[in-house]
Design a protein around this motif. Sequence first.
Motif, PDB file in Angstrom:
ATOM      1  N   TYR A 124       1.905 -26.377 -25.339  1.00 14.57           N
ATOM      2  CA  TYR A 124       1.684 -25.021 -24.830  1.00 14.57           C
ATOM      3  C   TYR A 124       0.201 -24.735 -24.591  1.00 14.57           C
ATOM      4  O   TYR A 124      -0.176 -24.148 -23.574  1.00 14.57           O
ATOM      5  CB  TYR A 124       2.238 -23.987 -25.819  1.00 14.57           C
ATOM      6  N   LEU A 167      11.597 -19.688 -23.848  1.00 12.24           N
ATOM      7  CA  LEU A 167      10.283 -19.093 -23.936  1.00 12.24           C
ATOM      8  C   LEU A 167       9.759 -19.096 -25.366  1.00 12.24           C
ATOM      9  O   LEU A 167      10.506 -18.807 -26.314  1.00 12.24           O
ATOM     10  CB  LEU A 167      10.325 -17.657 -23.410  1.00 12.24           C
ATOM     11  N   GLU A 193       2.694 -11.300 -21.101  1.00 16.05           N
ATOM     12  CA  GLU A 193       3.068 -10.206 -21.993  1.00 16.05           C
ATOM     13  C   GLU A 193       2.569  -8.865 -21.458  1.00 16.05           C
ATOM     14  O   GLU A 193       3.128  -7.820 -21.778  1.00 16.05           O
ATOM     15  CB  GLU A 193       2.539 -10.487 -23.399  1.00 16.05           C
ATOM     16  N   SER A 240       7.615 -21.519 -21.069  1.00 11.05           N
ATOM     17  CA  SER A 240       8.654 -22.540 -21.242  1.00 11.05           C
ATOM     18  C   SER A 240       8.205 -23.793 -20.509  1.00 11.05           C
ATOM     19  O   SER A 240       7.791 -23.716 -19.342  1.00 11.05           O
ATOM     20  CB  SER A 240       9.994 -22.051 -20.685  1.00 11.05           C
ATOM     21  N   LYS A 257       4.306 -15.602 -22.603  1.00  9.20           N
ATOM     22  CA  LYS A 257       5.413 -16.442 -23.050  1.00  9.20           C
ATOM     23  C   LYS A 257       5.530 -17.604 -22.073  1.00  9.20           C
ATOM     24  O   LYS A 257       5.287 -17.442 -20.870  1.00  9.20           O
ATOM     25  CB  LYS A 257       6.723 -15.653 -23.084  1.00  9.20           C
TER      26      LYS A 257
END
Length: 243
Positions: free
Chosen positions: A36, A242, A125, A60, A58
């Motif tokens: 990430y 996520l 966010e 994925s 967030k």
Amino acid sequence: MSNKLKAIKFKCYQNMPNYRRPASFDFKETFKLPPYSSVIGMIHKVCNCKNGEYMPMKISIQGISESINTDLYTRYFFTPDKCEGDREYFAILNKNEKRQTGLIRGTGISELLIDVNLLIHIVPENEKLFERIFNGLEKPYVYPALGRHEDILQIKNIRKIELEETNTVNINYDAYIPLEYFREEDNITGTVYLLNKVFDTSSDIRNWKEKVKVKYIKRRVEKIRFTKNVYKDNEENTGVFLA
């Protein structure tokens, strides 16, 4: 009716990247997907974020690679003063290493993934950051790279999409899935990692503020049912996990 979530989806390609695992030095092992922190750091660079600026999001991360290989690289390190004249220390240096003034030059080995295709979803966010991140990926301030500086990222497609909330999904790509989505009784094979995510940008030294425990899952034919709802990308017919 299931909930919808606005997201940025982009597909990208890398030829032979290395996403180095911490604590691997002479032999640089690689994660099978970029962590990430690497993806978030890349997004900050293409958006020309300044020191001290952080865009919470967030994310994925999924992808597929064709194979894995190894390659030699040149490594450099300084000779500690306390080791001057220490025959045992210099005995461990192999014949390929050439000593210069206070500097040792040698060789190491890197693992390289071959032909990596990534599928990444971003949900800022702060909704005000949505257009900034989208524009940064579409027209990057600097060339995007993931892994090493030379691991250039070819962004093939960027789209604004809506994710659909659900509890049963296909997994058509290898994926990082946060452990919070699994039940203790779920018997789903994978490799557990503790991945860096949120970092402090107030100084030149990157300090980690948040880590995520995930399970790396290989793509599969059968659907998976989760207790906690996940999201689905209907265009790809695959789950979005996520973190």
